[in-house]
Design a protein around this motif. Sequence first.
Motif, PDB file in Angstrom:
ATOM      1  N   LEU A  23      28.181  49.442  63.147  1.00  0.00           N
ATOM      2  CA  LEU A  23      28.664  48.340  63.965  1.00  0.00           C
ATOM      3  C   LEU A  23      27.856  48.197  65.247  1.00  0.00           C
ATOM      4  N   GLN A  24      27.407  49.318  65.794  1.00  0.00           N
ATOM      5  CA  GLN A  24      26.711  49.243  67.058  1.00  0.00           C
ATOM      6  C   GLN A  24      26.082  50.592  67.360  1.00  0.00           C
ATOM      7  N   ASN A  25      25.277  50.606  68.358  1.00  0.00           N
ATOM      8  CA  ASN A  25      24.717  51.871  68.868  1.00  0.00           C
ATOM      9  C   ASN A  25      25.251  52.047  70.273  1.00  0.00           C
ATOM     10  N   LEU A  26      26.153  53.001  70.428  1.00  0.00           N
ATOM     11  CA  LEU A  26      26.797  53.202  71.734  1.00  0.00           C
ATOM     12  C   LEU A  26      26.097  54.253  72.577  1.00  0.00           C
ATOM     13  N   SER A  27      25.069  54.879  72.049  1.00  0.00           N
ATOM     14  CA  SER A  27      24.435  55.976  72.783  1.00  0.00           C
ATOM     15  C   SER A  27      23.597  55.451  73.917  1.00  0.00           C
ATOM     16  N   ILE A  42      43.871  45.564  74.350  1.00  0.00           N
ATOM     17  CA  ILE A  42      42.843  46.015  73.406  1.00  0.00           C
ATOM     18  C   ILE A  42      43.465  46.809  72.271  1.00  0.00           C
ATOM     19  N   ASP A  43      44.492  47.608  72.572  1.00  0.00           N
ATOM     20  CA  ASP A  43      45.137  48.419  71.542  1.00  0.00           C
ATOM     21  C   ASP A  43      45.703  47.570  70.411  1.00  0.00           C
ATOM     22  N   ARG A  44      46.214  46.375  70.748  1.00  0.00           N
ATOM     23  CA  ARG A  44      46.774  45.518  69.706  1.00  0.00           C
ATOM     24  C   ARG A  44      45.730  45.175  68.660  1.00  0.00           C
ATOM     25  N   ILE A  45      44.508  44.881  69.122  1.00  0.00           N
ATOM     26  CA  ILE A  45      43.449  44.538  68.183  1.00  0.00           C
ATOM     27  C   ILE A  45      42.884  45.793  67.534  1.00  0.00           C
ATOM     28  N   SER A  46      42.815  46.879  68.292  1.00  0.00           N
ATOM     29  CA  SER A  46      42.165  48.084  67.773  1.00  0.00           C
ATOM     30  C   SER A  46      42.945  48.722  66.637  1.00  0.00           C
ATOM     31  N   ASP A  88      35.611  40.150  62.595  1.00  0.00           N
ATOM     32  CA  ASP A  88      34.435  40.401  61.779  1.00  0.00           C
ATOM     33  C   ASP A  88      33.660  41.553  62.400  1.00  0.00           C
ATOM     34  N   ASP A  89      32.489  41.867  61.848  1.00  0.00           N
ATOM     35  CA  ASP A  89      31.742  43.016  62.339  1.00  0.00           C
ATOM     36  C   ASP A  89      31.364  42.876  63.806  1.00  0.00           C
ATOM     37  N   SER A  90      30.991  41.674  64.229  1.00  0.00           N
ATOM     38  CA  SER A  90      30.601  41.498  65.630  1.00  0.00           C
ATOM     39  C   SER A  90      31.791  41.703  66.558  1.00  0.00           C
ATOM     40  N   THR A  91      32.976  41.289  66.102  1.00  0.00           N
ATOM     41  CA  THR A  91      34.175  41.495  66.914  1.00  0.00           C
ATOM     42  C   THR A  91      34.513  42.969  67.015  1.00  0.00           C
ATOM     43  N   TYR A  92      34.407  43.690  65.887  1.00  0.00           N
ATOM     44  CA  TYR A  92      34.645  45.134  65.921  1.00  0.00           C
ATOM     45  C   TYR A  92      33.659  45.820  66.858  1.00  0.00           C
ATOM     46  N   ALA A  93      32.402  45.382  66.808  1.00  0.00           N
ATOM     47  CA  ALA A  93      31.391  45.983  67.669  1.00  0.00           C
ATOM     48  C   ALA A  93      31.713  45.731  69.137  1.00  0.00           C
ATOM     49  N   ASN A  94      32.111  44.500  69.467  1.00  0.00           N
ATOM     50  CA  ASN A  94      32.493  44.183  70.849  1.00  0.00           C
ATOM     51  C   ASN A  94      33.720  44.970  71.278  1.00  0.00           C
ATOM     52  N   LEU A  95      34.647  45.155  70.347  1.00  0.00           N
ATOM     53  CA  LEU A  95      35.845  45.935  70.645  1.00  0.00           C
ATOM     54  C   LEU A  95      35.487  47.374  70.986  1.00  0.00           C
ATOM     55  N   LEU A  96      34.611  47.992  70.185  1.00  0.00           N
ATOM     56  CA  LEU A  96      34.202  49.362  70.461  1.00  0.00           C
ATOM     57  C   LEU A  96      33.454  49.457  71.789  1.00  0.00           C
ATOM     58  N   GLN A  97      32.672  48.432  72.109  1.00  0.00           N
ATOM     59  CA  GLN A  97      31.971  48.418  73.392  1.00  0.00           C
ATOM     60  C   GLN A  97      32.970  48.382  74.543  1.00  0.00           C
ATOM     61  N   ALA A  98      33.967  47.515  74.413  1.00  0.00           N
ATOM     62  CA  ALA A  98      34.981  47.402  75.467  1.00  0.00           C
ATOM     63  C   ALA A  98      35.743  48.706  75.626  1.00  0.00           C
TER      64      ALA A  98
END
Length: 234
Positions: free
Chosen positions: A230-234, A173-177, A95-105
């Motif tokens: 999804l998130q603010n990475l800045s 991580i690549d598998r999920i990404s 879901d969106d929170s998982t995508y956001a956590n993925l991008l953070q990781a």
Amino acid sequence: MKVKKSTAFKEIQPDNLAQRILSLIREKGLKRGDKLPPERELSSILNVSRPSLREALNALKLMNIIENRQGSGTFVSSLTPEKLVEHLDIEFALDDSTYANLLQARTILEAGMVALAAENISDDEIHEIEKCLDEALKVIDDPETFMAYDIDLHRRIMEVAGNRIIQAFMHSIDRISIYSRRRTGDDMEVRRQAVDDHREIVAALKAHDPDGARKAMIAHLSHVGKKFNLQNLS
């Protein structure tokens, strides 16, 4: 002469195509080395277009669940049915929170790794990464092929960095990404931005500028996240 459909592959629910194939592998007890039906037959059984089927099969290949053997067909690879079940919930419940956590990781890991790569990258390694960028630009109208070059570019940078422990994390991580990249990569604006971002990353690598490379990678992943709120990475 009409080709008879394999009865083992008829009863499939109209769900996510990749998951339908995985469910089939589990339900029929297919093991390592077992062969899937030919692409034409499988697309007919699933009532989907061959391009859609290839997209799902490519995702499963990247997850090392199936493999192509040239001249022979598509086979279940080294993962056992038990192993497939273990990670299905993660792979298909994003879901969106998982995508956001993925991008953070990815940001935490890849920003550090690209900085390491910038310190010692060779001219030959830069050339190979630039080839990925050039090839991605040629297929920018093809989201699936573009994604393959995008993944290859990032993996090459991770390999240059040389930290095998972090590479192992990145492999998981690549598998999920794959699913994250497919979601964002369907947008042409995101693909164009990715090309520009990759140019900035490559320029920093060529300059052997660790801080510049780190900032360019963070900016790249931030652009993806912000496009989809999804998130603010800045």
